[in-house]
Design an enzyme around this catalytic site. Structure first.
Site, mmCIF file in Angstrom:
data_model
loop_
_atom_site.group_PDB
_atom_site.id
_atom_site.type_symbol
_atom_site.label_atom_id
_atom_site.label_comp_id
_atom_site.label_asym_id
_atom_site.label_seq_id
_atom_site.Cartn_x
_atom_site.Cartn_y
_atom_site.Cartn_z
ATOM 1 C CE LYS A 63 11.245 -9.271 6.238
ATOM 2 N NZ LYS A 63 11.080 -8.172 5.312
ATOM 3 N NE ARG B 212 7.102 -4.182 8.445
ATOM 4 C CZ ARG B 212 6.984 -5.342 7.815
ATOM 5 N NH1 ARG B 212 6.830 -6.460 8.479
ATOM 6 N NH2 ARG B 212 7.033 -5.384 6.510
ATOM 7 N NE ARG C 108 7.009 -9.288 -3.496
ATOM 8 C CZ ARG C 108 7.324 -9.243 -2.200
ATOM 9 N NH1 ARG C 108 8.519 -9.632 -1.790
ATOM 10 N NH2 ARG C 108 6.465 -8.760 -1.326
ATOM 11 N NE ARG D 42 2.581 -8.758 -0.076
ATOM 12 C CZ ARG D 42 3.610 -8.787 0.768
ATOM 13 N NH1 ARG D 42 4.271 -9.908 0.956
ATOM 14 N NH2 ARG D 42 3.977 -7.714 1.408
ATOM 15 N NE ARG E 70 5.399 -3.335 1.054
ATOM 16 C CZ ARG E 70 5.559 -4.294 0.134
ATOM 17 N NH1 ARG E 70 5.111 -4.126 -1.075
ATOM 18 N NH2 ARG E 70 6.158 -5.407 0.474
HETATM 19 P P1 ADP Z 1 7.118 -6.911 3.405
HETATM 20 O O1 ADP Z 1 8.187 -7.126 4.427
HETATM 21 O O2 ADP Z 1 7.463 -7.476 2.062
HETATM 22 O O3 ADP Z 1 6.613 -5.504 3.340
HETATM 23 P P2 ADP Z 1 5.170 -8.363 5.056
HETATM 24 O O4 ADP Z 1 4.342 -9.474 4.530
HETATM 25 O O5 ADP Z 1 6.171 -8.671 6.103
HETATM 26 O O6 ADP Z 1 5.823 -7.732 3.772
HETATM 27 O O7 ADP Z 1 4.203 -7.210 5.635
HETATM 28 C C1 ADP Z 1 3.146 -6.681 4.887
HETATM 29 C C2 ADP Z 1 2.486 -5.533 5.627
HETATM 30 O O8 ADP Z 1 1.936 -5.998 6.868
HETATM 31 C C3 ADP Z 1 3.392 -4.371 6.022
HETATM 32 O O9 ADP Z 1 3.599 -3.465 4.965
HETATM 33 C C4 ADP Z 1 2.564 -3.756 7.165
HETATM 34 O O10 ADP Z 1 1.461 -3.038 6.661
HETATM 35 C C5 ADP Z 1 2.008 -4.972 7.868
HETATM 36 N N1 ADP Z 1 2.901 -5.447 8.954
HETATM 37 C C6 ADP Z 1 3.528 -6.656 9.011
HETATM 38 N N2 ADP Z 1 4.270 -6.766 10.136
HETATM 39 C C7 ADP Z 1 4.108 -5.597 10.802
HETATM 40 C C8 ADP Z 1 4.624 -5.076 12.023
HETATM 41 N N3 ADP Z 1 5.477 -5.792 12.785
HETATM 42 N N4 ADP Z 1 4.252 -3.838 12.402
HETATM 43 C C9 ADP Z 1 3.406 -3.106 11.659
HETATM 44 N N5 ADP Z 1 2.884 -3.520 10.493
HETATM 45 C C10 ADP Z 1 3.219 -4.756 10.066
#
Ligand code: ADP
Length: 217
Positions: A13, A88, A127, A154, A165
């Protein structure tokens, strides 16, 4: 052009959101990046979010919805925006519908980057990410090709956080897709293949016949 990029962690994404941002000249709203910026700045929200992200869990819907309500009201979103990482959960999707109504906006398309679970686990473990521009790279890459920064892992790409996750994604985020399928908004894109191939498929889904050239102005 208002877009949602939907996909599992590791589906690509972020990479494609950067392409869309450059192509359309609209902001990329990445809730994960916003949370990491709060953590970096040591704000009260960042302090609360840090252990949640490190464990691979989700931050509460209330916090995330509040964050997006503020972000979408900013004037740079006027010409459009790309949502990455939100909604999400189904409550987040419902809150976003309300907010879009209040703002008299609607989504043009939901792009679903489809990648199977084995491939996701493979991509996420090891990664590396650029701390400056957030681009991601495979294991053992020396430096960021865009800005030369030293790459880091990360915290939530460490093995103990990757599995939760994916599990939480399957439980809480897969139902979000059904929320949008009803409206006929979803374009399903095969998330395997080269970055350019996927970009082309996304642009074709978004506006019919575009080519993935970068905006120059
Ligand atoms: P990825 O999609 O690779 O897991 P992101 O950078 O989008 O990584 O998100 C990292 C973390 O941030 C998620 O695992 C969660 O803990 C938190 N997060 C991000 N967006 C949301 C959301 N919309 N609702 C709840 N937690 C979120």
């Amino acid at each position: 052009m208002n877009l949602v990029l939907y996909g599992a962690p590791g589906s690509g994404k972020g990479t494609q959101a950067n392409m869309l941002r450059d192509h359309f000249g609209i902001p990329h709203i990445a809730t994960g990046d916003m949370l990491r910026a709060e953590i970096q700045a040591g704000t009260p929200l960042g302090q609360k979010a840090q252990p949640i992200l490190a464990a691979g869990h989700y931050v509460s819907d209330d916090i995330m919805i509040g964050m997006i309500r503020n972000r979408l009201r900013r004037p740079d979103c006027e010409p459009g925006f790309i949502m990455d990482g939100f909604p999400r959960t189904v409550p987040q999707a419902e809150a976003l519908d309300l907010l879009m109504g209040e703002l008299e906006k609607r989504f043009d398309r939901v792009i679903y980057l489809k990648v199977d679970v084995d491939e996701l686990l493979h991509r996420l473990s090891g990664r590396l990410v650029c701390p400056t521009c957030q681009r991601t790279y495979p294991p053992a890459t020396a430096a960021c090709a865009a800005d030369g920064s030293e790459l880091v892992q990360r915290e939530d790409d460490k093995p103990e956080a990757v599995k939760p996750r994916i599990e939480i994604y399957l439980e809480k985020t897969v139902p979000v897709l059904d929320h949008y399928r009803g409206g006929g908004l979803v374009s399903e894109i095969d998330g395997r293949g080269t970055i350019d191939e996927i970009s082309l498929q996304i642009l074709t889904a978004v506006n019919g016949s575009a080519t993935p050239t970068r905006r120059t102005a």
